[in-house]
Design a protein around this motif. Structure first.
Motif, PDB file in Angstrom:
ATOM      1  N   GLY A  75      -9.684   5.284  -5.495  1.00 35.54           N
ATOM      2  CA  GLY A  75      -8.790   4.152  -5.302  1.00 35.54           C
ATOM      3  C   GLY A  75      -8.817   3.207  -6.484  1.00 35.54           C
ATOM      4  O   GLY A  75      -9.650   3.319  -7.377  1.00 35.54           O
ATOM      5  N   ASP A 108      -3.665  -2.564  -7.439  1.00 39.00           N
ATOM      6  CA  ASP A 108      -2.344  -2.610  -8.067  1.00 39.00           C
ATOM      7  C   ASP A 108      -2.155  -3.948  -8.801  1.00 39.00           C
ATOM      8  O   ASP A 108      -3.012  -4.843  -8.726  1.00 39.00           O
ATOM      9  CB  ASP A 108      -1.243  -2.356  -7.027  1.00 39.00           C
ATOM     10  N   TYR A 116      -3.646  -5.857  -4.733  1.00 38.05           N
ATOM     11  CA  TYR A 116      -3.898  -5.146  -3.489  1.00 38.05           C
ATOM     12  C   TYR A 116      -4.691  -3.873  -3.808  1.00 38.05           C
ATOM     13  O   TYR A 116      -4.585  -3.321  -4.898  1.00 38.05           O
ATOM     14  CB  TYR A 116      -2.587  -4.776  -2.792  1.00 38.05           C
ATOM     15  N   VAL A 158      -5.457  -0.001  -3.306  1.00 44.55           N
ATOM     16  CA  VAL A 158      -4.786   1.242  -2.900  1.00 44.55           C
ATOM     17  C   VAL A 158      -5.798   2.375  -2.972  1.00 44.55           C
ATOM     18  O   VAL A 158      -6.471   2.561  -3.987  1.00 44.55           O
ATOM     19  CB  VAL A 158      -3.581   1.547  -3.802  1.00 44.55           C
ATOM     20  N   LEU A 182      -1.792   7.707   1.077  1.00 48.32           N
ATOM     21  CA  LEU A 182      -2.200   6.542   0.309  1.00 48.32           C
ATOM     22  C   LEU A 182      -2.041   5.290   1.169  1.00 48.32           C
ATOM     23  O   LEU A 182      -0.980   5.071   1.766  1.00 48.32           O
ATOM     24  CB  LEU A 182      -1.361   6.402  -0.966  1.00 48.32           C
ATOM     25  N   TYR A 183      -3.096   4.463   1.214  1.00 46.38           N
ATOM     26  CA  TYR A 183      -3.092   3.221   1.973  1.00 46.38           C
ATOM     27  C   TYR A 183      -3.194   2.043   1.007  1.00 46.38           C
ATOM     28  O   TYR A 183      -3.877   2.123  -0.019  1.00 46.38           O
ATOM     29  CB  TYR A 183      -4.267   3.166   2.949  1.00 46.38           C
ATOM     30  N   ARG A 184      -2.567   0.936   1.380  1.00 48.53           N
ATOM     31  CA  ARG A 184      -2.588  -0.282   0.582  1.00 48.53           C
ATOM     32  C   ARG A 184      -3.167  -1.414   1.426  1.00 48.53           C
ATOM     33  O   ARG A 184      -2.607  -1.768   2.475  1.00 48.53           O
ATOM     34  CB  ARG A 184      -1.173  -0.626   0.108  1.00 48.53           C
ATOM     35  N   TYR A 188       6.790   1.914  -9.038  1.00 48.58           N
ATOM     36  CA  TYR A 188       6.021   1.066  -8.122  1.00 48.58           C
ATOM     37  C   TYR A 188       6.797  -0.220  -7.918  1.00 48.58           C
ATOM     38  O   TYR A 188       6.850  -1.091  -8.786  1.00 48.58           O
ATOM     39  CB  TYR A 188       4.632   0.786  -8.689  1.00 48.58           C
ATOM     40  N   GLY A 228       4.531  -2.738  -2.808  1.00 46.56           N
ATOM     41  CA  GLY A 228       3.838  -1.463  -2.829  1.00 46.56           C
ATOM     42  C   GLY A 228       4.679  -0.278  -2.444  1.00 46.56           C
ATOM     43  O   GLY A 228       4.160   0.818  -2.194  1.00 46.56           O
TER      44      GLY A 228
END
Length: 350
Positions: A164, A167, A171, A173, A188-190, A234, A238
């Motif tokens: 990970g 960004d 945040y 990611v 993918l998680y934010r 991007y 996000g």
């Protein structure tokens, strides 16, 4: 796979290997086809003169990996450089540890958990955000304890977060993977500033390294099972725009793992089970290969006062006793000094 040879072999000592739409130069005297390759760029319909011109510029990679510290990590990963303190942080996923390398070359244990620690990043307050199994956590370095946990995003024990990064908006990611054979269930998680998570991309087999372009408008991310590095616009919040294939790594060189970007837009990628690092230029053309003294490099990051040192974590995970006898330094920390320096990573905004 197609091998090409011509009179140029006498001048360069290389033959051409054509695979996956790319021409790769390989030493003529080596039949493995994987030692010291130098890519000649992705060519759809190149003329012989174009191939010859590229071939004439072939040179052996001169980067020599140097061992920085004896860490013997089972699954070293996620190196992060702290420019303010001059410390390098990194994790041992299966060992459940966060370590740091001091300017004096000592390795100190910062945090230990019974869970698997995957991704790691700095915060704007000098702390660390990291993942434990399928949750994210905020570690207060001053107090030496976790200040905040997120809710787990998955309750099956085989799921955990892997690599990970943060960004441009601050945040966090990170990619969720299933250690069991479950197909394209990765995502993918934010995580926002309150440690709430949302999915920004699905249908990945094994999400891995992430990095943003210097202008923050492009996200590069790896799917190790697909052997692919992707790029995506991007957007605000996000949101990922158009996703395209940036590069597909050679099947004989293991699987792509962690990545780092340099100032020319080049991407360095660690090839797990490939005993090497590869560099792709900003157009997705393979430009360099660094042969490693261990078979499983895992991740990399730029560090040092000028961001001109590329630190490389490695693993012992899954190696047989016989392999460990052949590669006793597996799991240790290495570095190289590329010609092009790297770009700084973004911190998490607490």
């Amino acid at each position: 796979m197609l091998y090409l040879a011509s009179e140029l072999c006498r001048d360069t000592g290389y033959i051409l290997r054509a695979s996956n739409g790319q021409f790769t130069a390989t030493r003529f005297c080596e039949n493995s086809g994987v030692s010291y390759p130098r890519d000649l760029a992705r060519v759809e319909a190149a003329s012989l003169s174009e191939v010859a011109e590229r071939w004439s510029r072939i040179k052996e990679c001169h980067y020599a990996p140097v061992k920085v510290a004896r860490t013997r990590a089972d699954l070293g990963e996620s190196p992060v450089w702290d420019a303010h303190s001059g410390l390098l942080y990194f994790v041992d996923i299966s060992g459940g540890r966060i370590n740091r390398l001091t300017p004096q070359g000592d390795v100190e244990r910062v945090y230990e958990s019974a869970a698997k620690i995957g991704a790691l990043a700095l915060t704007d307050q000098g702390n660390l955000i990291f993942t434990e199994d399928a949750s994210a956590a905020l570690l207060d370095l001053g107090e030496g304890k976790v200040r905040q946990y997120s809710a787990p995003v998955h309750h099956r024990s085989s799921y955990r977060f892997n690599d990970g990064a943060c960004d441009p908006q601050g945040y966090f990611v990170t990619g969720l993977m299933d250690e069991g054979p479950s197909g394209k269930t990765g995502a993918l998680y934010r995580f926002d500033h309150e440690m709430h998570a949302e999915v920004i991309h699905r249908e990945m087999s094994l999400p891995n390294g992430l990095a943003w372009s210097q202008d923050g408008q492009t996200l590069f991310f790896v799917d190790s099972v697909a052997r692919s590095i992707y790029r995506a616009d991007y957007l605000a919040g996000g949101v990922l725009g158009e996703i395209s294939l940036f590069a597909e790594t050679p099947a004989e060189l293991g699987r792509p793992d962690g990545i780092a970007l340099d100032k020319e837009g080049g991407i360095w990628v660690c090839q797990f089970n490939g005993s090497c690092l590869l560099r792709y230029d900003r157009h997705g053309h393979l430009s360099d290969q660094v042969v490693m003294p261990v078979p499983r490099p895992t991740s990399c990051c730029f560090g040092g006062p000028e961001l001109d040192t590329l630190y490389i974590t490695t693993a012992r995970f899954g190696m047989t006793p016989a392999q460990l006898l052949d590669y006793p330094d597996a799991g240790d920390l290495y570095m190289i000094r590329p010609e092009v320096a790297g770009i700084a990573r973004h911190p998490f905004k607490e």
